[in-house]
Motif scaffolding. Sequence first.
Motif, PDB file in Angstrom:
ATOM      1  N   TRP A 120     -57.327   2.944  84.263  1.00 13.04           N
ATOM      2  CA  TRP A 120     -56.199   3.055  83.197  1.00 13.04           C
ATOM      3  C   TRP A 120     -56.115   4.565  82.557  1.00 13.04           C
ATOM      4  O   TRP A 120     -56.783   5.338  83.180  1.00 13.04           O
ATOM      5  N   LEU A 121     -55.257   4.713  81.511  1.00 13.04           N
ATOM      6  CA  LEU A 121     -55.188   6.023  80.958  1.00 13.04           C
ATOM      7  C   LEU A 121     -55.762   6.283  79.703  1.00 13.04           C
ATOM      8  O   LEU A 121     -55.827   5.306  78.826  1.00 13.04           O
ATOM      9  N   GLY A 122     -56.240   7.480  79.574  1.00 15.79           N
ATOM     10  CA  GLY A 122     -56.523   8.037  78.212  1.00 15.79           C
ATOM     11  C   GLY A 122     -56.076   9.335  78.141  1.00 15.79           C
ATOM     12  O   GLY A 122     -55.571  10.140  78.628  1.00 15.79           O
ATOM     13  N   ILE A 123     -55.557   9.268  76.436  1.00 10.17           N
ATOM     14  CA  ILE A 123     -55.178  10.584  75.950  1.00 10.17           C
ATOM     15  C   ILE A 123     -55.700  11.065  74.879  1.00 10.17           C
ATOM     16  O   ILE A 123     -56.440  10.335  73.878  1.00 10.17           O
ATOM     17  N   TRP A 124     -55.880  12.404  74.877  1.00  5.54           N
ATOM     18  CA  TRP A 124     -56.904  13.128  73.782  1.00  5.54           C
ATOM     19  C   TRP A 124     -56.480  14.551  73.599  1.00  5.54           C
ATOM     20  O   TRP A 124     -55.816  15.124  74.444  1.00  5.54           O
TER      21      TRP A 124
ATOM     22  N   CYS B 232     -66.277  11.117  71.460  1.00  4.19           N
ATOM     23  CA  CYS B 232     -65.036   9.839  71.872  1.00  4.19           C
ATOM     24  C   CYS B 232     -64.828   9.953  73.431  1.00  4.19           C
ATOM     25  O   CYS B 232     -64.417   8.976  73.816  1.00  4.19           O
ATOM     26  N   LEU B 233     -65.420  11.112  74.108  1.00  3.66           N
ATOM     27  CA  LEU B 233     -65.068  10.950  75.437  1.00  3.66           C
ATOM     28  C   LEU B 233     -66.218  10.602  76.251  1.00  3.66           C
ATOM     29  O   LEU B 233     -66.176  10.579  77.557  1.00  3.66           O
TER      30      LEU B 233
ATOM     31  N   ALA C 285     -58.124  18.438  68.952  1.00  2.00           N
ATOM     32  CA  ALA C 285     -58.012  18.400  67.276  1.00  2.00           C
ATOM     33  C   ALA C 285     -58.375  17.101  66.585  1.00  2.00           C
ATOM     34  O   ALA C 285     -58.846  16.864  65.765  1.00  2.00           O
ATOM     35  N   GLU C 286     -58.204  16.328  67.561  1.00  2.00           N
ATOM     36  CA  GLU C 286     -58.578  14.715  66.898  1.00  2.00           C
ATOM     37  C   GLU C 286     -60.104  14.277  67.513  1.00  2.00           C
ATOM     38  O   GLU C 286     -60.573  14.663  68.339  1.00  2.00           O
ATOM     39  N   ARG C 287     -60.443  12.986  66.761  1.00  2.00           N
ATOM     40  CA  ARG C 287     -61.936  12.697  67.128  1.00  2.00           C
ATOM     41  C   ARG C 287     -61.549  11.290  67.692  1.00  2.00           C
ATOM     42  O   ARG C 287     -62.304  10.381  67.488  1.00  2.00           O
ATOM     43  N   ARG C 288     -60.650  11.067  68.315  1.00  2.00           N
ATOM     44  CA  ARG C 288     -60.491   9.730  69.014  1.00  2.00           C
ATOM     45  C   ARG C 288     -59.910   9.729  70.360  1.00  2.00           C
ATOM     46  O   ARG C 288     -59.026  10.779  70.776  1.00  2.00           O
ATOM     47  N   LEU C 289     -60.056   8.842  71.253  1.00  2.00           N
ATOM     48  CA  LEU C 289     -59.415   8.799  72.602  1.00  2.00           C
ATOM     49  C   LEU C 289     -58.623   7.649  72.633  1.00  2.00           C
ATOM     50  O   LEU C 289     -59.003   6.500  72.410  1.00  2.00           O
ATOM     51  N   ARG C 290     -57.184   7.672  72.862  1.00  2.00           N
ATOM     52  CA  ARG C 290     -56.420   6.713  73.004  1.00  2.00           C
ATOM     53  C   ARG C 290     -56.417   6.003  74.480  1.00  2.00           C
ATOM     54  O   ARG C 290     -56.283   6.744  75.347  1.00  2.00           O
TER      55      ARG C 290
ATOM     56  N   VAL D  50     -54.313  16.189  76.425  1.00  2.00           N
ATOM     57  CA  VAL D  50     -55.071  15.832  77.692  1.00  2.00           C
ATOM     58  C   VAL D  50     -54.820  14.642  78.064  1.00  2.00           C
ATOM     59  O   VAL D  50     -55.148  13.587  77.387  1.00  2.00           O
ATOM     60  N   ALA D  51     -54.416  14.318  79.398  1.00  2.00           N
ATOM     61  CA  ALA D  51     -54.331  12.974  80.062  1.00  2.00           C
ATOM     62  C   ALA D  51     -55.699  12.780  80.883  1.00  2.00           C
ATOM     63  O   ALA D  51     -56.099  13.794  81.448  1.00  2.00           O
ATOM     64  N   LEU D  52     -56.253  11.624  80.744  1.00  2.00           N
ATOM     65  CA  LEU D  52     -57.555  11.556  81.527  1.00  2.00           C
ATOM     66  C   LEU D  52     -57.389  10.009  82.118  1.00  2.00           C
ATOM     67  O   LEU D  52     -56.900   9.020  81.721  1.00  2.00           O
ATOM     68  N   ARG D  53     -57.995  10.036  83.278  1.00  2.00           N
ATOM     69  CA  ARG D  53     -58.104   9.009  84.390  1.00  2.00           C
ATOM     70  C   ARG D  53     -59.202   8.239  83.864  1.00  2.00           C
ATOM     71  O   ARG D  53     -60.497   8.759  83.979  1.00  2.00           O
ATOM     72  N   ILE D  54     -59.300   6.908  83.554  1.00  2.00           N
ATOM     73  CA  ILE D  54     -60.683   6.123  83.270  1.00  2.00           C
ATOM     74  C   ILE D  54     -60.769   5.104  84.396  1.00  2.00           C
ATOM     75  O   ILE D  54     -59.702   4.321  84.539  1.00  2.00           O
TER      76      ILE D  54
END
Length: 409
Positions: A322-326, A285-286, A329-334, A311-315
């Motif tokens: 924009w922003l990513g949060i992951w 997902c990353l 333990a999860e298998r998705r990137l918001r 974890v906060a990610l810059r996309i």
Amino acid sequence: MTAPTMEPEPMTAPPSTPPATPMSEPMSEPVSEPPPAPAAPPTATAPAPVLVLAPAPAPLVITADCAYAARLVYDAGSWFPERWTLDSPEPYAVPLPGGQPEEPGTEVLPMADGRVLIHRVVDGRHAFCLLYPTGPGTGEVPLGGIDCGTDRLSLLPPSPGGTRAYAIAVGPESTDLWLVAGGAFGPEHLAEIPGRCSGGVWLDGEGRILALDRELDGRVKAVAIDLGRDGELSPLLQIAEESDDRVLLADADSGLLLVRSDAPGHDRLGWGVLGGTRPVRFPECLRLPDLAVTPFAIQPGQTLMPESCAVALRIDGAAGSWLGIWRPAERRLRQLAAPGGWLAGAGWWTRAGVLRLPYATGVAPCGVAEVETPAPEAESAGPQEAPAPVAARPVPLQQAPLTGRAGVG
């Protein structure tokens, strides 16, 4: 390009000239013709408007305790440092202009006492000063300088505790580690590291263990430097013999480690655990085609629970940032829209899981937006995605001078 050609008009025979009429004979009434239009005066071609773009915002550097931040600001045609106070009821910024404008790219770093370290290059010499507000002006405490020839010198991220600041000078075959603020007698040389180093991530909460990405013999591997043992060097991350392995981010509470490696065949984001025994994993997902994904903040306070850390990610893409949060333990990137004026790549988590993002706009030159994140999702009993490729070796932190951590993960 050739000049455009004009299509010639068809030529007609000139009108015959009637014989001259004697003045004594009456003349016929002349035909009234409109007077010729006056020729338009020549006009100068208006120059095309010149689009002047404002310089891109300089990065905002935040102390390890998230109490202060600093950046270089461009206003009224010049650059100057600016300090942000973040631990007050409302964040506010204080400009710290010097006697003359700063050069673009001048580095600044906030200290725990509210002063701002500035790194200037003057006639090839690297000079360091501490800046602080003095009412209408700016006070300076000179700290000395470093002559390192053509070596590239840059500040490292703020250290835990915030009373010391470090820099690396990268030469053709080695890297010098310097203490540039917090020492007894100005800049102090701490260690010479074989190879060319970059990055810089603190692995503990005391500011003793520093991770650097070292390029040596054509490969990049992360190494750990123990500042409590005179810069003792030890291997940190080696996923495969022929891979480039970099450390991007680490959290001392949980042991979560974010890495970038081409061990899976191309550059991928992965995660491991400091002192753990399981191999580094590379979540599918990353992996976002045609987008750059960079982690910049890990939720603190999740002791021995790295999988639960947000974890906060810059996309970054063609449409902007924009922003990513992951969470591991999860298998998705918001993916979320960033607030207007976000200083992209800057932000921090509270222990309660609230993400705070600094922003600056014309209306609000110093602001902090909060992003609430949902709790970790429970494991689903349904179909799961195929396992992502894993590294052949674990993060070998047992070889580094870190002790007292259970082998979680």
